[in-house]
Write a protein that holds these residues in place. Sequence first.
Motif, PDB file in Angstrom:
ATOM      1  N   UNK A   1       0.835  -1.201   0.000  1.00 14.40           N
ATOM      2  CA  UNK A   1       0.000   0.000   0.000  1.00 14.40           C
ATOM      3  C   UNK A   1       0.872   1.254   0.000  1.00 14.40           C
ATOM      4  N   UNK A   2       1.989   1.202   0.741  1.00 13.75           N
ATOM      5  CA  UNK A   2       2.899   2.349   0.726  1.00 13.75           C
ATOM      6  C   UNK A   2       3.444   2.615  -0.662  1.00 13.75           C
ATOM      7  N   UNK A   3       3.811   1.534  -1.359  1.00 10.25           N
ATOM      8  CA  UNK A   3       4.313   1.707  -2.715  1.00 10.25           C
ATOM      9  C   UNK A   3       3.269   2.284  -3.647  1.00 10.25           C
ATOM     10  N   UNK A   4       2.026   1.851  -3.500  1.00  9.90           N
ATOM     11  CA  UNK A   4       0.946   2.372  -4.340  1.00  9.90           C
ATOM     12  C   UNK A   4       0.717   3.853  -4.072  1.00  9.90           C
ATOM     13  N   UNK A   5       0.653   4.250  -2.812  1.00 11.22           N
ATOM     14  CA  UNK A   5       0.386   5.649  -2.484  1.00 11.22           C
ATOM     15  C   UNK A   5       1.521   6.552  -2.955  1.00 11.22           C
ATOM     16  N   UNK A   6       2.738   6.050  -2.903  1.00 14.15           N
ATOM     17  CA  UNK A   6       3.846   6.860  -3.400  1.00 14.15           C
ATOM     18  C   UNK A   6       3.704   7.105  -4.901  1.00 14.15           C
ATOM     19  N   UNK A   7       3.240   6.083  -5.619  1.00 13.45           N
ATOM     20  CA  UNK A   7       3.053   6.241  -7.062  1.00 13.45           C
ATOM     21  C   UNK A   7       1.893   7.191  -7.377  1.00 13.45           C
ATOM     22  N   UNK A   8       0.914   7.260  -6.493  1.00  8.98           N
ATOM     23  CA  UNK A   8      -0.275   8.077  -6.768  1.00  8.98           C
ATOM     24  C   UNK A   8      -0.010   9.566  -6.598  1.00  8.98           C
ATOM     25  N   UNK A   9       1.014   9.938  -5.881  1.00  7.57           N
ATOM     26  CA  UNK A   9       1.295  11.359  -5.695  1.00  7.57           C
ATOM     27  C   UNK A   9       1.114  11.786  -4.255  1.00  7.57           C
ATOM     28  N   UNK A  10       1.199  13.102  -4.024  1.00  6.08           N
ATOM     29  CA  UNK A  10       1.180  13.620  -2.653  1.00  6.08           C
ATOM     30  C   UNK A  10      -0.111  14.352  -2.301  1.00  6.08           C
ATOM     31  N   UNK A  16      -7.273   9.807  -1.225  1.00  8.39           N
ATOM     32  CA  UNK A  16      -8.675   9.587  -0.918  1.00  8.39           C
ATOM     33  C   UNK A  16      -9.322   8.703  -1.977  1.00  8.39           C
ATOM     34  N   UNK A  17      -8.885   8.884  -3.232  1.00  9.27           N
ATOM     35  CA  UNK A  17      -9.408   8.073  -4.325  1.00  9.27           C
ATOM     36  C   UNK A  17      -9.075   6.593  -4.105  1.00  9.27           C
ATOM     37  N   UNK A  18      -7.886   6.313  -3.616  1.00 12.83           N
ATOM     38  CA  UNK A  18      -7.504   4.931  -3.317  1.00 12.83           C
ATOM     39  C   UNK A  18      -8.356   4.388  -2.176  1.00 12.83           C
ATOM     40  N   UNK A  19      -8.564   5.201  -1.151  1.00 15.67           N
ATOM     41  CA  UNK A  19      -9.350   4.768   0.003  1.00 15.67           C
ATOM     42  C   UNK A  19     -10.785   4.439  -0.392  1.00 15.67           C
ATOM     43  N   UNK A  20     -11.337   5.219  -1.308  1.00 15.93           N
ATOM     44  CA  UNK A  20     -12.740   5.048  -1.688  1.00 15.93           C
ATOM     45  C   UNK A  20     -12.943   4.058  -2.821  1.00 15.93           C
ATOM     46  N   UNK A  21     -11.892   3.461  -3.313  1.00 19.48           N
ATOM     47  CA  UNK A  21     -11.992   2.581  -4.473  1.00 19.48           C
ATOM     48  C   UNK A  21     -12.918   1.400  -4.184  1.00 19.48           C
ATOM     49  N   UNK A  22     -13.803   1.104  -5.114  1.00 21.17           N
ATOM     50  CA  UNK A  22     -14.773   0.019  -4.933  1.00 21.17           C
ATOM     51  C   UNK A  22     -14.121  -1.357  -4.918  1.00 21.17           C
ATOM     52  N   UNK A  23     -12.879  -1.450  -5.397  1.00 20.23           N
ATOM     53  CA  UNK A  23     -12.223  -2.761  -5.466  1.00 20.23           C
ATOM     54  C   UNK A  23     -11.933  -3.322  -4.075  1.00 20.23           C
ATOM     55  N   UNK A  24     -11.982  -2.468  -3.035  1.00 16.16           N
ATOM     56  CA  UNK A  24     -11.810  -2.977  -1.675  1.00 16.16           C
ATOM     57  C   UNK A  24     -12.906  -3.988  -1.324  1.00 16.16           C
ATOM     58  N   UNK A  25     -14.060  -3.867  -1.964  1.00 19.16           N
ATOM     59  CA  UNK A  25     -15.200  -4.716  -1.606  1.00 19.16           C
ATOM     60  C   UNK A  25     -15.377  -5.890  -2.568  1.00 19.16           C
ATOM     61  N   UNK A  26     -14.352  -6.201  -3.346  1.00 18.02           N
ATOM     62  CA  UNK A  26     -14.428  -7.333  -4.272  1.00 18.02           C
ATOM     63  C   UNK A  26     -14.728  -8.615  -3.478  1.00 18.02           C
TER      64      UNK A  26
END
Length: 718
Positions: A1-10, A16-26
């Motif tokens: 998750x740290x690696x993903x957030x670093x790639x997403x920017x600051x 917030x977009x990662x946190x709200x992603x619907x894929x968490x509920x797969x």
Amino acid sequence: MGGLLRERGRLRRDWQHVLDDSKWSRTKMPDELNYAVYLSYEYMPSYLKQCFLYYSLLPKSRNFSMDEVVAMWISEGFIHGNSNNLEELGENYYKELVSRNLIEPDKSYADLWVCSMHDVVRSFGQYMIKDEALVTEDGDNDIIPKLGSKKFLWLSIETNQSQSGELDWKSLQAQQSVRTLISTIQIKMKPGDSLFTFSSLRTLHIESTDMAVLVEYLHQLKHLRYLRLVNADISVLPGNIGKMKLLQFLVLECNKLVNLPDSIVKLGQLSLLSLPEESMVPRGFRALTNMRRLNMFRAHMDGDWCSLDELGPLSQLRVLGLTKLENVSAASFAANARLDEKMHLIWIFLQCTSKLRDDGLVKEKEGVSEEEQQRIEKVHDKLCPPPGVELLQIEGYFGWQLRSWMMSTSMVPFNNLKTILFDDLACCIQLPNGLCQLPSLQLLQVSRAPCIKHVGTGFVQAAATSFPRLNEMVLDRMVEWEEWEWEEQLQAMPRLRRIQLKNCKLRHVPPGLASNATSLKILFLEHVKQLSYIESFPYVVELIVDGCPDLERITNLPNLQKLTIISCLKLKVLEHIPSLERLLLQDYTMEKLPEYMRDIKARHLQLFCRLWLLSAVAVGQSGTEWDKLSQVEHVKAYAGDGDSQRKWYVLYTRGDNCKLDSNISRSTVLAKTLSTSMVDAQGFESVYKMKKKHLQLRLQLGEDPIFGKYDGKGSHLC
């Protein structure tokens, strides 16, 4: 998750977009798989997904270098671009997986050379490709039914290290669509077994001693790009290997393989060749102009075998390893290799056969003649790397001093040099003065240099900040090294984070290191003889001292948080360490806990000692050792035998009503310590003292001695 957030920017909205992603509920994914890994996978670009999934196939019991992994990706067609830069693209993909924390660098290798994949991440990757890949171990009872159940693109069959097994080649015959076969299990082939059915095979990694039949028919694999043979019991390759026109990557780890066939020079697409140490290459090698990585190329000077001058036309080389350089009879052959003209060369390894004994000193009978020294110095003079080199490794060099291009200001042009590894410098009497001026140097390692007794002021110079980007330094097995001059006013190593000083006679650590290395966090001292004190390192947070026989005191380390002390028998003073969180103490000879333990305020103590001392700790407040560790919040103490260092334990938590837990029994202590004393004791007096100690332990354990009331003087025992 740290690696993903670093790639997403600051920006907050990106996270917030990662946190709200619907894929968490797969809901279709098994519960044992990690959703965070899945989310990270979904955010990957498509080119990286297939590389990541392929990495999950690699057997975790084996090391695969970055070169080998990238070569497999290229062989599978995962990397697209100009044929001249596929390796560079692949390295970028590899580094991107590292930056996303999906593969983890092995710190024992430089520059991300070897990585591993965490089991959680690996399981996810294998789940995602379960319909196209079969990953199994020889311990699986249903491996053959699985092979017959469906067609796979990728096969990875790993040896279970607790077992040994075999697989018949015919069991694989149904897998006619397979593109990759990775096997660390013995595969039995019989005369007449064919490889024609594997017409789609692109990548073959196989470990097996009995490969004679396989090697004979390798030429049938017309589309094979990558071939790695490990532990093969073969002495030659067949002459028809020259028919494998598409072969690009050839890794041969076969110790008995000596001579390569003449036809190998017909493999025009070959870009990576890794050879066994003793193998020799035929003349005509200069025709392989696509070669980019050449490892363990042996310098040979007679007969029909290739010499260094055959390397001259190979202008695309990026990685080059040369061995047996003592065989080069004249510097002109080295000059004809034209290393300084190979502008793509970034890694270079120069090796001579060692002149040192196992104890690190020069072999007296052989010695090194002045003529030999002069010749090898001239050869290395002509092997000067190009300006863009990033990693330099020199091993077994026996000249009196390192060459001029390594010594003083002449090193300044190597602006990209990040890693220097010197090993086995049999006759060198000083370290190169010019190293401190390298602007990009991050790792410096010097190992086995028995003639260096003094490191002078030239190593750390005053002209400018020395070693401006050095991150780690290892000085190991400089067995006669006693002095290091570095005055406090000389600024150097501002980014140094870790230093290891091992197997030497250094009298003291220079004050310049303590005051100028403001980023120094880890100090590791192992088998440093004559060192009596360590003090005044204001920035160090972790200190390891191992087997330093003359060390008496450790003082004034205000930020030290973790301290490891192993077999430092003379250590008596441990003070002014206010931030200490963790202490690890290991000594299987000590009779009792050291007195400095009374003043230690560490929150965690881990102790490894002999069983009878552990039993004295186990009796708690009624024992003689309790007041030395009762102030520690958490204690984990262990004793063991040949099978395990942690066979017996004592666990203590001060905040939990002084809870103490142990698996030590009275019979265990008595049997173990008595048997040890009878083996180790010398004479009656030693036996008497040991039995007296055993009786004291019995009393502490609450056992009534059979001798009646014990007066503490051993009279009843006598």
